[in-house]
Scaffold this motif. Structure first.
Motif, PDB file in Angstrom:
ATOM      1  N   ASN A 148       0.837  -1.196   0.000  1.00 44.47           N
ATOM      2  CA  ASN A 148       0.000   0.000   0.000  1.00 44.47           C
ATOM      3  C   ASN A 148       0.871   1.245   0.000  1.00 44.47           C
ATOM      4  N   LEU A 149       0.684   2.098  -1.003  1.00 45.38           N
ATOM      5  CA  LEU A 149       1.378   3.379  -1.100  1.00 45.38           C
ATOM      6  C   LEU A 149       0.347   4.502  -1.050  1.00 45.38           C
ATOM      7  N   THR A 150       0.731   5.637  -0.451  1.00 51.19           N
ATOM      8  CA  THR A 150      -0.199   6.755  -0.353  1.00 51.19           C
ATOM      9  C   THR A 150       0.497   8.068  -0.698  1.00 51.19           C
ATOM     10  N   TYR A 151      -0.330   9.035  -1.088  1.00 53.79           N
ATOM     11  CA  TYR A 151       0.155  10.401  -1.282  1.00 53.79           C
ATOM     12  C   TYR A 151      -0.976  11.371  -0.996  1.00 53.79           C
ATOM     13  N   GLN A 152      -0.643  12.434  -0.242  1.00 52.91           N
ATOM     14  CA  GLN A 152      -1.604  13.485   0.058  1.00 52.91           C
ATOM     15  C   GLN A 152      -1.258  14.737  -0.739  1.00 52.91           C
ATOM     16  N   PHE A 153      -2.122  15.111  -1.674  1.00 54.01           N
ATOM     17  CA  PHE A 153      -1.922  16.361  -2.409  1.00 54.01           C
ATOM     18  C   PHE A 153      -2.192  17.534  -1.469  1.00 54.01           C
ATOM     19  N   ASP A 154      -1.368  18.596  -1.590  1.00 54.01           N
ATOM     20  CA  ASP A 154      -1.467  19.737  -0.673  1.00 54.01           C
ATOM     21  C   ASP A 154      -2.153  20.946  -1.291  1.00 54.01           C
ATOM     22  N   ARG A 167      -4.566   6.428  -2.359  1.00 57.09           N
ATOM     23  CA  ARG A 167      -4.002   5.169  -1.863  1.00 57.09           C
ATOM     24  C   ARG A 167      -3.938   4.185  -3.024  1.00 57.09           C
ATOM     25  N   LEU A 168      -2.766   3.625  -3.270  1.00 53.56           N
ATOM     26  CA  LEU A 168      -2.559   2.633  -4.314  1.00 53.56           C
ATOM     27  C   LEU A 168      -2.231   1.299  -3.659  1.00 53.56           C
ATOM     28  N   GLN A 169      -3.021   0.300  -3.957  1.00 57.14           N
ATOM     29  CA  GLN A 169      -2.783  -1.036  -3.413  1.00 57.14           C
ATOM     30  C   GLN A 169      -2.367  -1.973  -4.549  1.00 57.14           C
TER      31      GLN A 169
END
Length: 355
Positions: A148-154, A167-169
């Motif tokens: 599981n990889l994640t990124y929060q756009f600001d 979230r990319l699984q």
């Protein structure tokens, strides 16, 4: 005491035997200065390599061909060259949104995206493809390996002032490889728009390749593009890619396709047809006699884009077949565009296996 020790030893051995039945593992691996994760099936040799530093791109995918019992490199790679990976001229295997006109309007606000395709004056493939991902978790079991990889756009990306949490699984299992995408609008008061696609290049002798679109419950419409690769809104029924004919042309100059296709016209009289049915797009290489199957849910990824142009540009033999959640330039044409209210979640999945 001896009996107790013996029981402990037996228990430990049993644990060891049980552990050896799990053939999946996840390991860290560097490509020069780039961090990657490799999901591995040690029993078969199958693996997928994911670049966590650059948007969770899939750098390499090797699967077992069940028809020939041989391992096959499914996707084009950058041959572990970090410079080429960073340049990524042909957007190999990245998660991104397709081509867009560089400006759009949303709720009476005008926005301008950075132009990165100068000849066409277009904005290509969005921002996620270059973002550093956070490893949220990983697990292995007898069934597979999950990352599981994640990124929060600001909200600070030029022309895209929104706050999606992505979230990319990634799952490698005995059935193949799958990517599940979750997108949440983290701004509680402001709606956001987005669309997403995958840009895989499937290795194949292009001019000898046969593509089969899933027509079990669907018709397909071809979308007319203008000279800048932007959809015009004009469509026509597409009767090609039925698996009978090869793409054609020659080895060095195969027939050129840069075509968007949309699944339409579900047959209502069939009890087997549902809005959330899975579409199976097949790519058969007549030279190797191997079939790659790309599957994607129709209600989440109703569009595929077929591109054969990399052959003449780089000499690499591959066909791009891109599952897309919305039409190219959907920020303007709104064709299947996703708009999420504050806190709303969208999810969708696609995957690959060999047949």
């Amino acid at each position: 005491m001896q009996k107790g020790v013996l029981l402990v030893i037996v228990a430990l051995l049993a644990m060891g035997v049980a552990h050896t039945t799990n053939h999946f593992l996840i390991k860290d691996q560097m490509i020069e200065d780039l961090q990657t994760k490799v999901l591995w099936n040690t029993a078969t040799g199958e693996y997928v390599q994911i670049i966590t530093d650059l948007g969770g791109r899939v750098e390499d995918l090797v699967l077992m061909d069940p028809s020939q019992q041989t391992l096959r490199s499914v996707l084009l790679t950058h041959n572990k060259n970090a410079t080429e990976i960073k340049e990524n001229t042909w957007w190999k295997n990245g998660l991104c949104h397709p081509v867009s006109i560089w400006k759009y309007t949303f709720y009476n606000e005008s926005y301008q995206l950075p132009i990165n395709d100068i000849p066409n004056n277009d904005a290509l493939h969005g921002f996620l493809v270059s973002k550093p991902m956070t490893v949220e978790g990983q697990s292995i079991s007898d069934e597979g390996a999950v990352l599981n990889l994640t990124y929060q756009f600001d909200g600070k990306d030029p022309g895209y002032p929104f706050h999606p949490f992505v979230r990319l699984q990634y799952t490698l299992s005995v059935s193949g490889f799958e990517i599940h995408i979750h997108v949440t609008n983290m701004n509680p008061t402001k709606p956001m728009l987005f669309y997403v696609g995958w840009h895989p290049y499937f290795q194949s002798s292009v001019y000898q390749t046969r593509i089969t679109l899933d027509r079990h419950c669907n018709k397909w419409a071809a979308v007319t593009l203008n000279d800048h690769l932007i959809p015009t809104g004009i469509t026509h029924l597409f009767n090609g890619f039925v698996g009978n004919d090869e793409i054609g042309g020659t080895y060095t100059t195969p027939k050129y396709y840069d075509k968007s296709l949309k699944a339409v016209g579900t047959y209502p009289d069939s009890a087997e047809c549902f809005p959330n049915e899975i579409l199976y797009t097949r790519l058969y290489d007549s030279e190797t006699r191997q079939t790659v199957v790309l599957y994607h849910y129709k209600n989440k990824f109703p569009i595929v884009h077929v591109l054969t142009g990399i052959v003449s540009a780089t000499g690499e033999q591959a066909v791009a077949i891109e599952p897309m959640s919305a039409m190219a330039d959907s920020f303007n044409n709104h064709d299947n565009l996703q708009i999420l209210s504050g806190g709303e979640i969208w999810s969708g999945a696609f995957g690959v296996y060999l047949q």
